[in-house]
Scaffold this active site. Structure first.
Site, PDB file in Angstrom:
ATOM      1  N   GLU A 104       0.852  -1.181   0.000  1.00 14.28           N
ATOM      2  CA  GLU A 104       0.000   0.000   0.000  1.00 14.28           C
ATOM      3  C   GLU A 104       0.884   1.225   0.000  1.00 14.28           C
ATOM      4  O   GLU A 104       1.954   1.223   0.613  1.00 14.28           O
ATOM      5  CB  GLU A 104      -0.911   0.040   1.238  1.00 14.28           C
ATOM      6  CG  GLU A 104      -2.084  -0.909   1.178  1.00 14.28           C
ATOM      7  CD  GLU A 104      -1.795  -2.282   1.752  1.00 14.28           C
ATOM      8  OE1 GLU A 104      -2.642  -3.172   1.591  1.00 14.28           O
ATOM      9  OE2 GLU A 104      -0.716  -2.484   2.345  1.00 14.28           O
ATOM     10  N   TYR A 116       7.467   2.056  -7.809  1.00 12.77           N
ATOM     11  CA  TYR A 116       6.774   0.772  -7.836  1.00 12.77           C
ATOM     12  C   TYR A 116       6.283   0.434  -9.243  1.00 12.77           C
ATOM     13  O   TYR A 116       6.391  -0.714  -9.683  1.00 12.77           O
ATOM     14  CB  TYR A 116       5.618   0.759  -6.836  1.00 12.77           C
ATOM     15  CG  TYR A 116       6.042   1.070  -5.417  1.00 12.77           C
ATOM     16  CD1 TYR A 116       7.267   0.648  -4.903  1.00 12.77           C
ATOM     17  CD2 TYR A 116       5.224   1.812  -4.576  1.00 12.77           C
ATOM     18  CE1 TYR A 116       7.659   0.947  -3.604  1.00 12.77           C
ATOM     19  CE2 TYR A 116       5.599   2.103  -3.272  1.00 12.77           C
ATOM     20  CZ  TYR A 116       6.824   1.674  -2.799  1.00 12.77           C
ATOM     21  OH  TYR A 116       7.200   1.955  -1.518  1.00 12.77           O
TER      22      TYR A 116
END
Length: 147
Positions: A104, A116
């Protein structure tokens, strides 16, 4: 540079970095739980010249893995160290037979989201009101792991 497993003596420095980096920081007891109680938790530091400059935690749970925390000392940003830590965790998860990795991230944290995405993570959901400090949403990002 050296990546090694965290030990209890590292926690003061790691908690110091947590509070520099995050408004919703883990405290020492959170890390102690991860190190001593959670059988699925694996935690590492990144050292340069015997100084801790980064850290990362991952849960390895059968076919699933999840990044629990990652941080790099701001004095060392923009050197690819977050990428290095993430790549180490991806390799570790693959060696353990994990098929997916998730994490998250605050929807406002564009540098982390970009990192990411560059590593192959995709946004699959929004976690509403995820962060306690300001009720910000988080993206749930997932990457398939190939053997």
């Amino acid at each position: 540079m050296l990546i090694r497993a965290i030990d209890l003596d590292d926690l003061d420095r790691i908690v110091e970095l947590e509070h520099i980096l995050f408004t919703s920081a883990w405290n020492k007891s959170d890390f102690i739980y991860e190190l001593l109680e959670n059988q699925f938790s694996f935690n590492y530091v990144l050292e340069e010249n015997d100084q801790i400059i980064g850290y990362v935690g991952v849960w390895l749970m059968y076919e699933q893995s999840q990044i629990t925390t990652i941080g790099v000392d701001p004095a060392y940003w923009r050197r690819g160290l977050g990428r290095m830590l993430m790549q180490e965790m991806i390799e570790l998860a693959m060696k353990q037979g994990c098929e997916k990795m998730s994490l998250e991230v605050r929807i406002s944290n564009q540098p982390a989201i970009s990192l990411y995405q560059s590593l192959g993570f995709e946004t699959v959901a929004i976690r509403k009101d995820y962060y306690q400090d300001n009720h910000e949403d988080a993206y749930l990002m997932v990457k398939g792991l190939e053997g």
